[in-house]
Design a protein around this motif. Structure first.
Motif, PDB file in Angstrom:
ATOM      1  N   PRO B 139      -2.539   4.780  -7.399  1.00 46.70           N
ATOM      2  CA  PRO B 139      -1.392   4.137  -6.741  1.00 46.70           C
ATOM      3  C   PRO B 139      -1.457   4.204  -5.212  1.00 46.70           C
ATOM      4  CG  PRO B 139      -0.734   6.205  -7.781  1.00 46.70           C
ATOM      5  CD  PRO B 139      -2.123   5.923  -8.235  1.00 46.70           C
ATOM      6  N   ASP B 140      -2.303   5.064  -4.671  1.00 45.42           N
ATOM      7  CA  ASP B 140      -2.454   5.163  -3.213  1.00 45.42           C
ATOM      8  C   ASP B 140      -3.579   4.291  -2.668  1.00 45.42           C
ATOM      9  OD1 ASP B 140      -1.632   8.670  -3.338  1.00 45.42           O
ATOM     10  OD2 ASP B 140      -0.357   6.999  -2.697  1.00 45.42           O
ATOM     11  N   GLU B 142      -3.968   1.062  -2.235  1.00 43.95           N
ATOM     12  CA  GLU B 142      -3.579   0.036  -1.263  1.00 43.95           C
ATOM     13  C   GLU B 142      -3.208   0.666   0.070  1.00 43.95           C
ATOM     14  OE1 GLU B 142      -0.676  -2.411  -3.717  1.00 43.95           O
ATOM     15  OE2 GLU B 142      -1.700  -3.928  -2.515  1.00 43.95           O
ATOM     16  N   THR B 143      -2.461   1.790   0.010  1.00 47.58           N
ATOM     17  CA  THR B 143      -2.075   2.487   1.239  1.00 47.58           C
ATOM     18  C   THR B 143      -3.316   2.893   2.022  1.00 47.58           C
ATOM     19  OG1 THR B 143      -0.069   3.348   0.203  1.00 47.58           O
ATOM     20  CG2 THR B 143      -0.842   4.473   2.170  1.00 47.58           C
ATOM     21  N   LEU B 144      -4.299   3.469   1.331  1.00 52.53           N
ATOM     22  CA  LEU B 144      -5.501   3.955   2.005  1.00 52.53           C
ATOM     23  C   LEU B 144      -6.316   2.790   2.568  1.00 52.53           C
ATOM     24  CD1 LEU B 144      -6.436   6.791  -0.508  1.00 52.53           C
ATOM     25  CD2 LEU B 144      -5.484   7.059   1.781  1.00 52.53           C
ATOM     26  N   ARG B 146      -5.104  -0.067   3.526  1.00 56.26           N
ATOM     27  CA  ARG B 146      -4.318  -0.561   4.666  1.00 56.26           C
ATOM     28  C   ARG B 146      -4.628   0.273   5.907  1.00 56.26           C
ATOM     29  NH1 ARG B 146       0.716   0.121   2.408  1.00 56.26           N
ATOM     30  NH2 ARG B 146       0.221  -1.733   1.191  1.00 56.26           N
ATOM     31  N   LEU B 147      -4.606   1.578   5.750  1.00 60.83           N
ATOM     32  CA  LEU B 147      -4.863   2.480   6.877  1.00 60.83           C
ATOM     33  C   LEU B 147      -6.307   2.352   7.357  1.00 60.83           C
ATOM     34  CD1 LEU B 147      -2.866   5.612   5.656  1.00 60.83           C
ATOM     35  CD2 LEU B 147      -2.288   4.143   7.592  1.00 60.83           C
TER      36      LEU B 147
END
Lengths: 125, 159
Positions: B139-140, B142-144, B146-147
């Protein structure tokens, strides 16, 4: 990619979805994340919550998604604003994101907005 | 020794949708594009599959939404019938074709997919011609991504 029939869901947090917000527009394509507080099988309406704010989500078009109270879900869809200013998201995709690092997620949204703002500014100068 | 300018031409540049939307074609070669003055041809993108148009043994056209822009992707499935691939060894074609079919099965509506491929243009619109797909279950992810894109954008692509 000049034209695209499928609109991107802008990343927003639930506290940002206030009537005064730029995201609070009829038909706005949004991506929201929150903990499932309530779910009605009859109406297919879910209520998600995040940082003290809540949002109703119409999940009638979603398939193969199990709704478990307390789990964290992410939905992409269009905002429908009722006459009493109550908003409901007509979801076209949804997924369970249990385990997501929400602090990191919020930070990434902040970084993204700063990055986009600078990028847009550079593009116009 | 003078430092050589960074070349992005032969790597998969990690980009967010809105950055990919900003690239411009290079007039001398339709497979090469400019990203802030640097030439690129390949990208890595990640997002939610928000549309899926499947034509068996021809192609799968789908869109990825990463929250900044929707990106059209095309996965060719016609390796065994198209004259474009006629010069390749049949055994190799069979492997490529089978792999593409696996990718097509994996790309389902609502899934999060990491896609690598070449940037191309079709009827004036940019699209990514897919060479590799990974379905992300973290679930992380996309966040990673993006960063990563923001960090690379600041330090390499737009810095």
């Amino acid at each position: 990619m000049a034209s695209n029939a499928i609109k991107s869901g802008a990343l927003v947090t639930l506290p940002e979805l206030q009537p005064s917000s730029e995201f609070f527009k009829e038909g706005a394509s949004l991506r929201v994340t929150g903990k499932l507080q309530e779910y009605s099988v009859e109406t297919a309406i879910a209520v998600i919550a995040d940082q003290g704010a809540t949002l109703k989500v119409d999940t009638q078009h979603l398939r193969e998604l199990s709704f478990r109270i307390g789990s964290i879900f992410q939905f992409i869809g269009e905002l429908n604003i009722q006459p009493n200013y109550e908003a409901i998201l007509q979801a076209r995709t949804g997924r369970n994101v249990d385990g997501i690092d929400l602090d990191l997620y919020y930070q990434s949204l902040q970084q993204l907005r700063q990055f986009q703002a600078k990028h847009m500014k550079n593009a116009t100068t | 020794m003078d430092q050589q300018p960074l070349s992005l031409l032969h790597i998969h540049v990690k980009l967010l949708g809105f950055s990919l939307h900003s690239i411009t074609p290079w007039p001398n070669n339709p497979s090469i594009f400019y990203l802030n003055g640097k030439r690129i041809s390949r990208v890595e993108i990640l997002g939610v599959v928000t549309s899926r148009d499947y034509k068996p043994n021809k192609f799968l056209r789908f869109t990825l939404d990463d929250g900044t822009h929707s990106i059209t992707c095309i996965l060719w499935l016609n390796h065994l019938t198209s004259p474009f691939f006629a010069s390749r060894q049949p055994a190799t074609l069979r492997v490529i074709s089978d792999l593409a079919k696996c990718f097509a099965d994996d790309i389902q509506f609502g899934k999060v997919a990491r896609v690598r491929g070449r940037v191309s243009s079709y009827r004036g619109d940019l699209q990514v011609t897919v060479s590799d797909v990974v379905i992300e279950r973290d679930p992380d992810a996309e966040t990673l991504h993006r960063l990563d894109c923001i960090s690379l954008g600041r330090r390499c692509y737009f810095g």
